[in-house]
Structures are given as C-alpha cells and as structure tokens.
Design an enzyme around this catalytic site. Structure first.
Site, PDB file in Angstrom:
ATOM      1  N   SER A   1      42.404  15.107  -7.970  1.00  0.00           N
ATOM      2  CA  SER A   1      43.117  13.944  -8.480  1.00  0.00           C
ATOM      3  C   SER A   1      44.368  14.433  -9.186  1.00  0.00           C
ATOM      4  O   SER A   1      44.379  15.522  -9.769  1.00  0.00           O
ATOM      5  CB  SER A   1      42.230  13.165  -9.452  1.00  0.00           C
ATOM      6  N   SER A   2      45.418  13.624  -9.159  1.00  0.00           N
ATOM      7  CA  SER A   2      46.662  14.030  -9.822  1.00  0.00           C
ATOM      8  C   SER A   2      46.507  14.099 -11.337  1.00  0.00           C
ATOM      9  O   SER A   2      47.370  14.656 -12.022  1.00  0.00           O
ATOM     10  CB  SER A   2      47.798  13.076  -9.454  1.00  0.00           C
ATOM     11  N   CYS A   3      45.402  13.580 -11.882  1.00  0.00           N
ATOM     12  CA  CYS A   3      45.190  13.645 -13.333  1.00  0.00           C
ATOM     13  C   CYS A   3      44.872  15.066 -13.799  1.00  0.00           C
ATOM     14  O   CYS A   3      44.778  15.318 -14.997  1.00  0.00           O
ATOM     15  CB  CYS A   3      44.087  12.693 -13.764  1.00  0.00           C
TER      16      CYS A   3
ATOM     17  N   TYR B   1      37.187  13.888 -16.933  1.00  0.00           N
ATOM     18  CA  TYR B   1      37.243  13.804 -15.468  1.00  0.00           C
ATOM     19  C   TYR B   1      38.175  14.876 -14.909  1.00  0.00           C
ATOM     20  O   TYR B   1      37.864  15.546 -13.916  1.00  0.00           O
ATOM     21  CB  TYR B   1      37.718  12.407 -15.065  1.00  0.00           C
TER      22      TYR B   1
ATOM     23  N   LYS C   1      37.485  18.077 -12.258  1.00  0.00           N
ATOM     24  CA  LYS C   1      38.236  18.308 -11.021  1.00  0.00           C
ATOM     25  C   LYS C   1      38.897  19.691 -11.017  1.00  0.00           C
ATOM     26  O   LYS C   1      38.960  20.364  -9.977  1.00  0.00           O
ATOM     27  CB  LYS C   1      39.284  17.213 -10.830  1.00  0.00           C
TER      28      LYS C   1
ATOM     29  N   HIS D   1      42.646  -0.662  -9.839  1.00  0.00           N
ATOM     30  CA  HIS D   1      43.897  -0.065 -10.256  1.00  0.00           C
ATOM     31  C   HIS D   1      45.045  -1.032  -9.958  1.00  0.00           C
ATOM     32  O   HIS D   1      44.830  -2.121  -9.442  1.00  0.00           O
ATOM     33  CB  HIS D   1      44.090   1.280  -9.563  1.00  0.00           C
TER      34      HIS D   1
END
Length: 322
Positions: free
Chosen positions: A115-117, A144, A148, A187
């Site tokens: 994920s880009s987070c 989270y 990842k 979202h």
C-alpha cells in the site's frame, strides 16, 4: 533471468490470496481472461489465513507454483486508528503464514501487494520507491503500514536467503468493480459515486462534499492494477518494491465533476470548508514501472463511467452490506 524464463505457465496452479477482494478479484478475472486453467482461491470462511496450520495444510495439498498475496485486513482512517492492534497482528499473521508456507512448499514466484501508506507522511512528491523508511509514517494508519513494510522485507529476505524471484508491488488509490461503496467504510471515489447517484435518483438540487476540493489524488483502475501485477511477475525480478499507478493526479473537485457527469447529476456541488481536506497531495513516482515497460491504459473518465455502471448493477446487494 530472461523474459522466456519469467513467462507464467497457464496450466500451473496459481493461488490468489484474497480473490474476493477488490484487487484479488481483478487479478482472478485477468487470469481467467489469459486462459489460466488451475486457479486456486478460498473465501476466509473456508480458509482463515491467520490460522497457520490451516494455511500450511492448504499449501501442502495444492502446492501452488504462483501466488499473489492480495489478502489483508483493510479499513479506513477511523478503523485504522481505532483498532491498530488488529491491523498489525492480523496482517502480520496473514503475510507470514502465506509466505512461510509458500517457501516450504516450493512456490516459484510470489507477488506481495502493499500500500502507498508505507511511505513517510511527508515524503517528497511524487513518491519514489527509495523514500521507504526515510521518515515518520502517518500516525492514523502506522500499524497497517508497518505490517506492509514487514511484508516487503520478508520478500527481500526470501530473495537473499533462498534466491527466489519474489517481488512486491505498491499500488496507488484503486477503484473499480468490487469496490466498497458502503456509507461508513468507503474511500473517496466510491463514496462520491454513491453520493451523486443517490442525489440524481432522489432529484436533489445539490450535493455537499467535505473540504475545499483542492487536495490532489491519483487513482488507478483495478483492472489496470491486475494487468500491472501479472506484467511484473513476467518482466521484473528485483528486490525493490515497484510503485504501480498512473503518474497523474487530479483535484478532488475535478474528480467530483467527473463523477457528477458520469451519473447524470445536473445539480449544484458545494464544499463544506469547515471539514478537513487531508493530505494536500499523494502521488506515486512510476518511473520504475515505465522503465520495466508497463503503463496504465484506462483513463479516469472511462474508468469512472464503467464503475458507475457496475455500481448500479449491484447497488441492491451493496446497500444490504453497508
């Protein structure tokens, strides 16, 4: 390793972990479209990936040659910030169980979806792959993100210790068929589609969105994401995660206008500037992806229109779920 050596065998067992989710479902459709005849996928009610013994039994029985690890516990900002233990523990167990079992039972190639987070909250825009671990994470979803990041490092560790051509891909914001359109958990893009379509259906004269509409966001159609994943499995063999996106963004205001046009809403849009905007911009640098030879094909206008069509065909069941 040559392109010929990386070509996927359409007859080999291919396990898509999370095949009923947004990304996993798109990858499943893409594999079917390519003629893969030995697809493996079980819902969580039949195989709980948090249960280590069950995961190892599944791999011992089916011995998949290829694995896409798209299964994850996901949620919005509220869920992430309220239940960080769940997001950290569940995702670490899912990832570790699947990758350990895949390693033990001879999976040749695995693609881990992140994920880009994972990137620092204040990473320079557009965000490059090498910005990983260079700054503090966004606090609302740091648990989270750490899970990842651990998945990326496990892929890298398998490559170093065992020489397996396993890889990781980091998608930008995704949308499309199978998205979450619930009133509480969706979202921004699916939320806008539902809001504007319900306004059109009820004859409302106006729609009010949060914030100023100025923040910029990048969106990738999930069918493009699926195509990119399979392309990477056949053309990329490196330790660094690969950003997957369009390399182009738009303001929330522009996206809202595209949604209004797609659903046929002809009323006014107003913006509640007392509500927060969130991060001003979040755009991935996709130079690496382009150098490997892949570029997104589905434009935002076209993708939103097809997603609206899918939403309307499935709206009754979606409303029952949320």
């Amino acid at each position: 390793m040559s392109d010929a050596a990386l070509a996927l065998d359409i007859d080999a067992p291919f396990y898509v972990a999370g095949h009923r989710g947004l990304v996993g479902g798109a990858i499943w459709r893409a594999l079917e479209g390519r003629g893969h005849s030995n697809l493996l996928g079980l819902p969580s009610s039949e195989l709980d990936l948090k249960e280590r013994d069950d995961v190892f039994d599944f791999f011992a029985t089916h011995r998949p040659t290829y694995v896409v690890l798209a299964a994850a516990k996901v949620g919005g900002i509220l869920a992430n910030s309220t239940y960080p233990v769940d997001f950290l523990s569940d995702n670490l167990r899912i990832q570790t169980n699947v990758m350990d079992a895949a390693l033990l039972h001879g999976t040749e190639r695995l693609l881990f979806l992140g994920s880009s987070c994972i990137y620092p909250k204040f990473a320079a825009q557009p965000i490059r792959e090498d910005s990983l671990l260079t700054g503090h994470l966004e606090p609302t979803n740091d648990a989270y993100a750490i899970a990842k990041i651990a998945g990326i490092l496990q892929v890298q560790a398998v490559r170093r210790q065992y020489g397996k051509p396993w890889i990781s891909a980091m998608p930008t914001n995704l949308y499309g068929p199978g998205d979450n359109f619930s009133t509480t958990g969706s979202h921004v893009l699916p939320a806008l589609i539902r809001r504007y379509d319900e306004a059109r259906a009820s004859g409302a004269e106006s729609v009010t969105n949060w914030g100023t509409g100025k923040p910029r966001r990048e969106f990738l159609h999930v069918d493009d994401m699926a195509a990119a994943c399979l392309y990477l499995m056949e053309h990329y063999d490196g330790p660094e995660q690969v950003n997957v996106g369009t390399g182009r963004d738009a303001t929330i205001r522009e996206i809202a206008q595209l949604v209004a046009e797609a659903v046929g809403f002809e009323g006014q849009t107003s913006w509640d500037t007392s509500k927060p905007d969130g991060t001003p911009q979040k755009l991935l640098d996709v130079t690496k992806l382009h150098e490997i030879g892949w570029d997104a094909r589905i434009g935002l206008r076209e993708g939103i229109a097809s997603t609206v069509e899918w939403y309307r065909e499935n709206v009754d069941s979606l409303r029952e779920a949320g």
